[in-house]
Design a protein around this motif. Structure first.
Motif, PDB file in Angstrom:
ATOM      1  N   PRO A   1      13.872  41.443  23.386  1.00 41.36           N
ATOM      2  CA  PRO A   1      14.125  40.101  22.862  1.00 41.36           C
ATOM      3  C   PRO A   1      15.400  40.065  22.019  1.00 41.36           C
ATOM      4  CG  PRO A   1      11.867  40.783  22.396  1.00 41.36           C
ATOM      5  CD  PRO A   1      12.597  41.986  22.917  1.00 41.36           C
ATOM      6  N   VAL A   2      15.920  38.860  21.840  1.00 44.08           N
ATOM      7  CA  VAL A   2      17.140  38.642  21.066  1.00 44.08           C
ATOM      8  C   VAL A   2      16.753  37.925  19.780  1.00 44.08           C
ATOM      9  CG1 VAL A   2      19.420  37.569  21.065  1.00 44.08           C
ATOM     10  CG2 VAL A   2      18.454  38.445  23.201  1.00 44.08           C
TER      11      VAL A   2
ATOM     12  N   ARG B   1      15.657  24.872  16.572  1.00 39.96           N
ATOM     13  CA  ARG B   1      15.141  24.660  17.932  1.00 39.96           C
ATOM     14  C   ARG B   1      14.540  25.931  18.527  1.00 39.96           C
ATOM     15  NH1 ARG B   1      21.005  23.704  20.684  1.00 39.96           N
ATOM     16  NH2 ARG B   1      21.233  22.529  18.783  1.00 39.96           N
ATOM     17  N   PHE B   2      14.642  27.025  17.791  1.00 41.84           N
ATOM     18  CA  PHE B   2      14.100  28.310  18.250  1.00 41.84           C
ATOM     19  C   PHE B   2      12.934  28.716  17.371  1.00 41.84           C
ATOM     20  CE2 PHE B   2      18.609  28.210  19.312  1.00 41.84           C
ATOM     21  CZ  PHE B   2      18.524  28.353  20.694  1.00 41.84           C
ATOM     22  N   PRO B   3      11.997  29.480  17.936  1.00 41.48           N
ATOM     23  CA  PRO B   3      10.842  29.886  17.119  1.00 41.48           C
ATOM     24  C   PRO B   3      11.223  30.882  16.021  1.00 41.48           C
ATOM     25  CG  PRO B   3      10.661  30.766  19.361  1.00 41.48           C
ATOM     26  CD  PRO B   3      11.877  29.920  19.317  1.00 41.48           C
ATOM     27  N   GLN B   4      10.690  30.652  14.853  1.00 41.01           N
ATOM     28  CA  GLN B   4      10.838  31.631  13.787  1.00 41.01           C
ATOM     29  C   GLN B   4       9.735  32.667  14.006  1.00 41.01           C
ATOM     30  OE1 GLN B   4      10.612  30.237   9.721  1.00 41.01           O
ATOM     31  NE2 GLN B   4      10.480  32.321   8.946  1.00 41.01           N
ATOM     32  N   VAL B   5      10.127  33.936  14.097  1.00 41.91           N
ATOM     33  CA  VAL B   5       9.170  34.992  14.387  1.00 41.91           C
ATOM     34  C   VAL B   5       8.913  35.893  13.200  1.00 41.91           C
ATOM     35  CG1 VAL B   5       9.603  34.994  16.864  1.00 41.91           C
ATOM     36  CG2 VAL B   5      10.998  36.452  15.370  1.00 41.91           C
ATOM     37  N   GLY B   6       9.613  35.654  12.107  1.00 40.36           N
ATOM     38  CA  GLY B   6       9.391  36.496  10.944  1.00 40.36           C
ATOM     39  C   GLY B   6      10.341  36.180   9.811  1.00 40.36           C
ATOM     40  N   VAL B   7      10.299  37.073   8.834  1.00 35.25           N
ATOM     41  CA  VAL B   7      11.177  36.973   7.666  1.00 35.25           C
ATOM     42  C   VAL B   7      11.780  38.343   7.403  1.00 35.25           C
ATOM     43  CG1 VAL B   7       9.918  35.071   6.590  1.00 35.25           C
ATOM     44  CG2 VAL B   7       9.267  37.419   6.063  1.00 35.25           C
TER      45      VAL B   7
ATOM     46  N   VAL C   1      13.850  35.076  10.489  1.00 40.30           N
ATOM     47  CA  VAL C   1      14.187  35.726  11.752  1.00 40.30           C
ATOM     48  C   VAL C   1      13.803  34.787  12.893  1.00 40.30           C
ATOM     49  CG1 VAL C   1      13.816  37.726  13.238  1.00 40.30           C
ATOM     50  CG2 VAL C   1      13.826  38.011  10.742  1.00 40.30           C
ATOM     51  N   TYR C   2      14.768  34.539  13.777  1.00 38.19           N
ATOM     52  CA  TYR C   2      14.566  33.620  14.892  1.00 38.19           C
ATOM     53  C   TYR C   2      14.683  34.355  16.222  1.00 38.19           C
ATOM     54  CZ  TYR C   2      15.392  30.018  11.386  1.00 38.19           C
ATOM     55  OH  TYR C   2      15.313  29.230  10.268  1.00 38.19           O
ATOM     56  N   ASP C   3      13.884  33.911  17.189  1.00 33.72           N
ATOM     57  CA  ASP C   3      13.945  34.441  18.548  1.00 33.72           C
ATOM     58  C   ASP C   3      14.832  33.516  19.368  1.00 33.72           C
ATOM     59  OD1 ASP C   3      13.596  35.219  21.180  1.00 33.72           O
ATOM     60  OD2 ASP C   3      11.420  35.402  21.032  1.00 33.72           O
TER      61      ASP C   3
END
Length: 78
Positions: free
Chosen positions: A19-20, A68-74, A28-30
């Motif tokens: 993943p990017v 517009r992108f999912p946040q997957v973490g911090v 943190v965004y995917d």
């Protein structure tokens, strides 16, 4: 929400089908699905798997473009 240190974040660089992910302002965004981040690079200047907070200050867009992108973490504070 998953916590990333900068070493762990670096693993999400878009190489070999990974993943990017990018970090901005502690989030943190995917961005894997963005065609602008194909193969883990953006505009031949920015690499995925990094904290791009400082780089975004000189960008032609605001940080809200990442909404517009999912946040997957911090990013874990040290």
């Amino acid at each position: 929400m998953k916590e990333f240190d900068l070493n762990t974040l670096a693993e999400f660089d878009g190489t070999d089908g990974k993943p990017v992910y990018v970090a901005v302002q502690g989030k943190v965004y995917d961005v894997t699905r963005s065609k602008l981040w194909k193969d883990g690079t953006h505009q031949r200047r920015h690499r995925a798997g990094e904290d791009l907070t400082d780089d975004l200050e000189g960008a032609p867009h605001k940080p809200d473009v990442l909404l517009r992108f999912p946040q997957v973490g911090v990013v874990r504070s040290t």
